[in-house]
Design a protein around this motif. Structure first.
Motif, short mmCIF file in Angstrom:
data_model
loop_
_atom_site.label_atom_id
_atom_site.label_comp_id
_atom_site.label_asym_id
_atom_site.label_seq_id
_atom_site.Cartn_x
_atom_site.Cartn_y
_atom_site.Cartn_z
N THR A 259 0.83 -1.20 0.00
CA THR A 259 0.00 0.00 0.00
C THR A 259 0.87 1.26 0.00
O THR A 259 2.09 1.18 -0.18
N ALA A 260 0.24 2.42 0.21
CA ALA A 260 0.96 3.69 0.14
C ALA A 260 1.08 4.31 1.54
O ALA A 260 0.20 4.14 2.37
N PRO A 261 2.15 5.06 1.78
CA PRO A 261 2.32 5.70 3.09
C PRO A 261 1.12 6.55 3.51
O PRO A 261 0.79 6.60 4.70
N THR A 262 0.48 7.21 2.56
CA THR A 262 -0.66 8.07 2.92
C THR A 262 -1.78 7.24 3.57
O THR A 262 -2.42 7.68 4.52
N THR B 194 5.43 -0.73 0.64
CA THR B 194 4.92 0.62 0.46
C THR B 194 5.47 1.19 -0.84
O THR B 194 6.52 0.80 -1.31
N VAL B 195 4.74 2.16 -1.35
CA VAL B 195 5.13 2.82 -2.60
C VAL B 195 4.44 4.17 -2.72
O VAL B 195 3.35 4.35 -2.19
N GLY B 196 5.06 5.07 -3.43
CA GLY B 196 4.39 6.30 -3.83
C GLY B 196 5.03 7.55 -3.30
O GLY B 196 4.94 8.60 -3.91
N TRP C 103 6.33 4.15 9.40
CA TRP C 103 7.03 2.87 9.16
C TRP C 103 6.94 2.00 10.41
O TRP C 103 6.60 0.81 10.34
N ASP C 104 7.24 2.63 11.53
CA ASP C 104 7.23 1.94 12.81
C ASP C 104 5.86 1.35 13.15
O ASP C 104 5.75 0.21 13.60
N TRP C 105 4.85 2.12 12.90
CA TRP C 105 3.48 1.68 13.19
C TRP C 105 3.10 0.51 12.27
O TRP C 105 2.54 -0.48 12.71
N TYR C 106 3.45 0.66 11.00
CA TYR C 106 3.16 -0.38 10.02
C TYR C 106 3.87 -1.67 10.44
O TYR C 106 3.29 -2.76 10.44
N TYR C 107 5.12 -1.54 10.83
CA TYR C 107 5.93 -2.70 11.19
C TYR C 107 5.43 -3.36 12.48
O TYR C 107 5.19 -4.56 12.51
N LYS C 108 5.24 -2.53 13.51
CA LYS C 108 4.91 -3.10 14.82
C LYS C 108 3.44 -3.46 14.95
O LYS C 108 3.10 -4.57 15.39
N ASP D 43 10.09 -1.08 0.98
CA ASP D 43 9.86 0.31 0.57
C ASP D 43 10.38 0.42 -0.86
O ASP D 43 11.58 0.49 -1.10
N THR D 44 9.45 0.42 -1.81
CA THR D 44 9.81 0.32 -3.22
C THR D 44 9.80 1.69 -3.89
O THR D 44 8.76 2.31 -3.99
#
Ligand code: 6R9
Length: 646
Positions: free
Chosen positions: A353-356, A382-384, A392-397, A408-409
């Protein structure tokens, strides 16, 4: 700085990964020192060719030319469907998850084959031949994928226009590439709201005499206007079509699609991608970057209207015979738990998905995530846009339970596929860094004099040699390709991004260095928004810049100078916002409009955007040198009346 935060490769993932650390290092070296050997082997491994190529690659970055697998023949739809039938005809190809959580559908490769062959025959009946252009303006429904693959089957070039674009933007794109067929739906549905696609298409097509057929999928059954001279119901045409359609043999360098994207000047450009090289890099990155294993459910949340949807919902995954999930809705509907509920419902292993979206969901609280299991998740992506370390931390944890590496592409519409990215079993992660180059990619940082930066440092990100899925031309305007990408730094492809490289050789994208902004992961030229704003009769001049926005990454900040005698008003602000929506679409809505009696200009009349960006970002103590301005006092007025003081 977050650099010190190193996340080593997970042993569990490395144990079964397609590419390990040693393999990455060896293969990367090989891909750079012997590109022809490397890519020839990968082209054999990943694709099925009707005829082998004569030459692996040829390129000239001065002329902006690149050819891959010249003389080779293959068909993209045959590679994405037919060749899987013997082994996995009954395996699911597409899992469709509707906007409404009770709406879903599974389509097997055999079923996709039947639908695509029929649709290809429908296109032929309507006169579509190899090389003709077909516009796709669709919601996220399986028919969108069928439409792409049916075009590829008959050798037509598709041009997908994102369903959020306005009739005006759709018209420009249909006209620019002279499409003769438009495939659309009665209405789209997103977040419980209907989108009048057919009505939008009607408005656009009324100004496109070259369009002879509008093929309409019935998605909602809502009322639509009907013009017998060109409107055709998709289901009627499909009912009469034969399910037998041999794929058109295509040259590796025959065009596959056009996709419009914003640049720093003027109208969007039609980025043209071709057949063999594009499909190879899309397939290969899909398999290696997501470590896709047979039978896994893979979900990319993008829309097929963007390049991510092209390469990572349809072409890459389907070339690999994967199970690709296609989502019609939005991450926050009916609740902010939707994505994770879908992950549990369909046993998703890979989520991209995208960071936003991550930031938006992060703001809703952890409970929406923690109330779900997500135990099937293995890899995140993630992309975009650059991902900030907090997200990043929230996504990971929270999302990945500290178990799933985040890919992170970094890549672009023009690059066709991933360029800088980790590989799950090979590359240790640093939050916020797209890490290292993919096979065959030679990134460089160029300093102000156009010299390559050696070792750690910062500069403009450029690419030194051709990669298979690179842009081949700007449709109808090769000179614009040369001007945009190959002139700033002669001999290099210039990305438009700035980047930093650290001591470990990891890349950190710092954002665009041109007048392109990135709003919720969507690229937009500030010039496009300005052109829309100055259409208003009361506007004399408009200057648009991006500014930091918590959720969107960047928001749109517009400075408006009115015609002499016109008065600013809230009403006028609303009209200006509406104008951007009409001309481009809702994604182009300015977040902030500031009335600017004067704009900071150099004596030669050039707007100094650097200053406008600082004021919009509320960084008024760091304006830098303003002495070259024709009238430095305009800056004080803009500072005093700035809208962002937070
Ligand atoms: C695939 C896509 C391309 C621009 C690109 C850059 C930004 C994309 C990124 C990223 C930092 C990443 N971008 N991925 N920045 N980290 N992982 O997004 O294509 O719409 O053409 O946008 O997006 O600025 O130049 P596109």
């Amino acid at each position: 700085m977050a650099d010190t935060n190193l996340y080593p490769v997970s042993e569990a993932i490395a144990a079964s990964a397609h590419i390990t650390k040693d393999e990455y290092e060896t293969l990367y070296q090989e891909s750079i020192s012997s590109p022809e050997t490397f890519w020839a082997a990968k082209a054999e491994e990943f694709l099925t060719w009707d005829k082998k190529w004569d030459k692996v690659r040829e390129f000239d970055f001065v002329k902006g030319e690149a050819r891959w697998f010249d003389g080779g023949k293959l068909n993209v739809s045959a590679n994405c469907i037919d060749r899987h039938l013997a082994e996995r005809g009954d395996q699911v190809a597409i899992i469709w998850e509707g906007d409404d959580p009770s709406d879903d559908l599974k389509v097997t490769y055999k079923e996709v084959h039947e639908q695509v062959c029929k649709l290809a025959n429908v296109l032929k009946t309507r006169g579509v031949k190899k090389g003709d252009r077909v516009c796709i303006y669709m919601p996220m429904i399986p028919e969108a994928a069928y439409a792409m693959l049916a075009c590829a089957r008959v050798g037509a070039i598709h041009s997908i226009v994102f369903g959020g674009f306005s009739p005006e933007a759709l018209k420009d794109r249909i006209q620019d590439s002279d499409c003769q067929v438009v495939i659309t739906a009665d209405e789209g549905v997103r977040g419980g709201r209907k989108i009048p696609l057919k009505a939008n298409a009607d408005t656009a097509v009324a100004q496109c005499p070259g369009v002879s057929t509008v093929l309409v999928v019935k998605r909602t059954g809502g009322d639509v206007a009907w013009d017998e001279s060109h409107d055709v119901w998709y289901h009627d045409a499909m009912a009469e079509a034969s399910a037998d359609c041999a794929p058109e043999p295509m040259d590796a360098e025959d065009p596959l699609f056009i996709l419009y994207t914003s640049g720093s000047t003027g109208k969007p450009k039609g980025v043209l991608h071709t057949t063999g090289g594009y499909l190879l890099q899309a397939a290969m990155t899909h398999k290696y970057v997501f470590d896709y294993q047979d039978g896994e459910v893979y979900w990319c949340t993008a829309d097929v209207g963007w390049v991510t949807g092209h390469s990572y919902i349809v072409y890459g995954p389907m070339a690999n015979g994967a199970i690709t999930l296609m989502f019609e809705g939005v991450p926050t509907y009916p609740t902010a738990a939707r994505c994770w509920e879908v992950v549990d419902k369909h046993d998703v292993s890979i989520f991209y998905t995208a960071p936003t979206a991550i930031r938006a969901l992060m703001g809703q609280g952890d409970e929406f995530v923690t109330q779900t299991s997500r135990k099937t998740l293995r890899i995140l992506g993630t992309v975009g846009e650059p991902i900030n370390p907090e997200a990043w931390d929230w996504y990971y944890k929270v999302v990945g339970d500290s178990r799933c590496p985040i890919m992170d592409t970094w890549w672009q519409t023009e690059t066709g596929a991933h360029m800088l990215t980790p590989l799950p079993g090979a590359i240790a992660l640093k939050p916020g860094s797209a890490t290292l180059p993919f096979f065959g990619v030679e990134p460089v940082l160029l300093d102000g004099d156009g010299k390559e930066v050696v070792g750690a440092g910062e500069g403009s990100l450029a690419i030194k040699s051709s990669w298979p899925s690179q842009i081949r031309t700007v449709f109808g305007d090769h000179n614009r390709l040369v001007q945009t990408y190959f002139s700033t730094y002669p001999g290099y492809y210039f990305t438009g991004d700035g980047a930093r490289r650290d001591e470990d050789g990891y890349f950190w994208i710092t954002g665009r260095v041109d007048d392109v902004i990135n709003v919720s992961g969507h690229r937009m030229g500030t010039a496009e928004v300005e052109s829309a704003l100055v259409l208003h009769e009361k506007v004399s001049e408009a200057a648009v810049v991006g500014y930091p926005h918590d959720i969107k990454g960047q928001g749109i900040y517009a400075y408006i100078t009115l015609m002499v005698g016109e008065e600013p008003s809230d009403e006028l602000k609303k009209e200006l916002v509406a104008l951007c929506v009409k001309e481009i679409g809702p994604i182009a809505k300015p977040d902030v409009i500031q009335w600017a009696p004067g704009l900071p200009k150099t004596r030669s009349g050039k707007i100094m955007r650097r200053i406008l960006r600082k004021i919009a970002a509320n960084e008024v103590d760091a304006l830098g040198d303003t002495s070259t301005l024709a009238d430095p006092t305009v800056v004080d007025d803009l500072i005093d009346n700035r809208e962002n003081k937070g």
